[in-house]
Design an enzyme around this catalytic site. Sequence first.
Site, PDB file in Angstrom:
ATOM      1  N   ASP A 175      29.131  40.509  35.962  1.00 24.76           N
ATOM      2  CA  ASP A 175      28.904  41.760  36.539  1.00 24.76           C
ATOM      3  C   ASP A 175      29.657  42.446  37.091  1.00 24.76           C
ATOM      4  OD1 ASP A 175      26.888  43.884  36.346  1.00 24.76           O
ATOM      5  OD2 ASP A 175      27.112  43.395  38.372  1.00 24.76           O
ATOM      6  N   ASP A 190      50.875  31.508  39.140  1.00 22.31           N
ATOM      7  CA  ASP A 190      50.217  30.035  39.005  1.00 22.31           C
ATOM      8  C   ASP A 190      51.087  28.983  38.790  1.00 22.31           C
ATOM      9  OD1 ASP A 190      47.722  28.460  38.819  1.00 22.31           O
ATOM     10  OD2 ASP A 190      46.847  29.801  37.592  1.00 22.31           O
TER      11      ASP A 190
END
Length: 783
Positions: free
Chosen positions: A259, A390
Amino acid sequence: MKRLLPLISLLLLAACGPKWQETEADGYRLITQKGGATLGVSSAPILQDRGYAFKDLNRNGALDVYEDWRQPALARAQDLAAQLSIEEIAGLMLYSGHQSIPGSAYGFGGATYGGKPLPESGARSWDLTDQQKKFLEEDNLRAVLVTTVESPEVAARWNNNVQAFVEALGHGIPANNSSDPRNEPSATAEFNMGSGGQISLWPTPLGLAATFDPALVEQFGRTASAEYRALGIATALSPQIDLATEPRWNRFNGTFGEDPELDVAMARAYVDGFQTTDGAADGWGAQSVNAMVKHWPSGGPEEGGRDAHFNYGKYAVYPGGNFDTHTRPFTEGAFRLAGGTQKASAVMPYYTISYGVDPSGRNVGNSYNHYIISELLRGKHGYDGVVCTDWNITYDNAAVESFDGKCWGVEELSVAQRHYEVIKAGVDQFGGNNDKGPVLEAYRMWVEEFGEQSARERFEASAVRLLLNSFRTGLFENPYTDPAAAAATVGNPEYMEQGYATQQKSVVMLKNHGDAVQTLHARPAGLLDDEQVPATDDTPVSKVYVPKRFYPQNFGMFGLSAGPAAHWDWPVERTLVEKYFDWTDDPAEADFALVLIQEPAGGSGYDVNDRRKGGNGYVPITLQYRPYKADYARAVSVAGGDPKEPFTNRSYKGKKVTTANEADLDLVIDTKKKMGGKPVVVCVSATRPFVPAEIEPWTDVLFVHFGVQNQVLLDLVGGQAEPSGLLPMQLPADMCTVEEQAEDVPHDMKPYVDADGHAYDFAFGLGRSGVIDDERVRQFKQN
């Protein structure tokens, strides 16, 4: 006038004389100052100015701007960056591989001490490895990623050794040690209110999201940051705020769910908690921990749920046109804080190729993409903090299924060329690279293309950003930590209690058919609220049957076996259960059954055997226990194309897969049959959504959790805590709705509806009195 001169001299001496005291600490000296900064020092000379002490870190006998703690952090960073050589700046742009304390000579990232394994070397657990000394001194690296530690005291002593080592080098730049999340619980850990632990244990990020309580998340950040600083850690490689709109993604558990509004609120609270030092004018101080939010612009919409640690999961796709929604947790949450630090100090892009997003049509990994980094992140959204890749994105990739380099979209470039492309894109730092060589090669490439002055300006800009994160957290003043204080702080009883109480609030009760959970009677376990009534002589303690569970062989991310071979065992310790209920091995004698299982182990989405048999290698990821055939999958993949593949269609339509733990479903069914009409309580440990349709009909009480101590589950089953968690995602009705949803769109699946008519939708959860409908639901529930 002559009579006044001695008095004036005395006043000046009083005003400008020493205002500090020095004491010996554990391996360093501590200088405390009235109205000034506290200094930790090992070998640097001390300078005095107006009675205050300063460290002469570059040993030039003068007080440089960067050494003067009275100066603004930005001015200090700019002054030091201007003094550094390109070799020193290249070192700042490195971020170490994973470092365990002490280091092991075996397995991934082997470590030695004087050329020998630790047990043969005579070294202590907190001594530096040969490899650490090399990358700190020869490569000028200052960002160190710490993984496991033997104990808080060992971590603190190791940090002090690192800081003393680098204080004696060059400009005396301290190490900025960091950590991935380290406060997540073990199922078998037992909570005792009066005792401490190695570190406080809190819910996973998905569990934190299930509390729907940003204030709790901020409290977690404050507690964890205090523990981090006690360990010598000043940067958190968290939170992971990817919007998890793809239910099959195996990193769903590290997020705050699907959400957008909840993710924004949780991201803001988490970063505020970690970065804020109470009482500091701008929020930054000695208790602050830099938050490196990840992964820009979102790793959530992986096609088919396949993860980008592997070549087969390199593509993030946006079939619903929802790219901007995925950036909101960053732009409206982590970059718009309520506290004084204003924004997260660092960002990590994900490995993925954000397919079709770059208007130029260039499909490369996010850290290589100028549009994603410079035009969107830095330009449109004005982000001026550190951007760090990353791990291992510049290394080569050997095969589609191999866990090694992740150079997506630039596979044909050399390692040095990849570094150059990353720097041109606007990135500052290389995760997992201990070697300055390729960075210096990239510098020479910039000089050749744009000139020496431009190259110096570009590298110096990164140096300023990187140094700021050490200045603002006080590392240049005191990077040392007290081992005794670390032992007293990390995992202290207060912190342990906070984490345990939050775990209790993270578990979701999905089903309580006929109020079955109210019929179970537990003995007092020492954790009851005043209002709760324990079992008495009139309400005898319930007898519980706990069936053994089949544990399949585990395989880690590296494709190697992880843990013991397949076996049957009890999922919870009998001694722990007997603190709540009477134990019986006979279902006929039991008042209820307690079944602990895992979500369906749905696979990775790629099968080498399929490729060897002439297929493309791509297979479904299933969220159900029984064998699954992907009849509803898209016939043509959204994205595709790789130098190692002679095709572009990565579809898996029509293929079948099985789960490694189908036995969990059989266990639930078998237990229900053995118990007859007596209650069966099932607790599912989930890391992502799953299809409840197979197990729900066989349960009377159904809990789902996202990683908690088993003791927490017994508290909830036994009535020693009130269920209050809410689903931070939808649980799908079937695999058809999973296949038909769009990877980038939230709330677009048909939720499962159980026998009591409850839809397992976002923000659903039961308390003992029924469906929860409180302020949290009203704030976040989508209408």
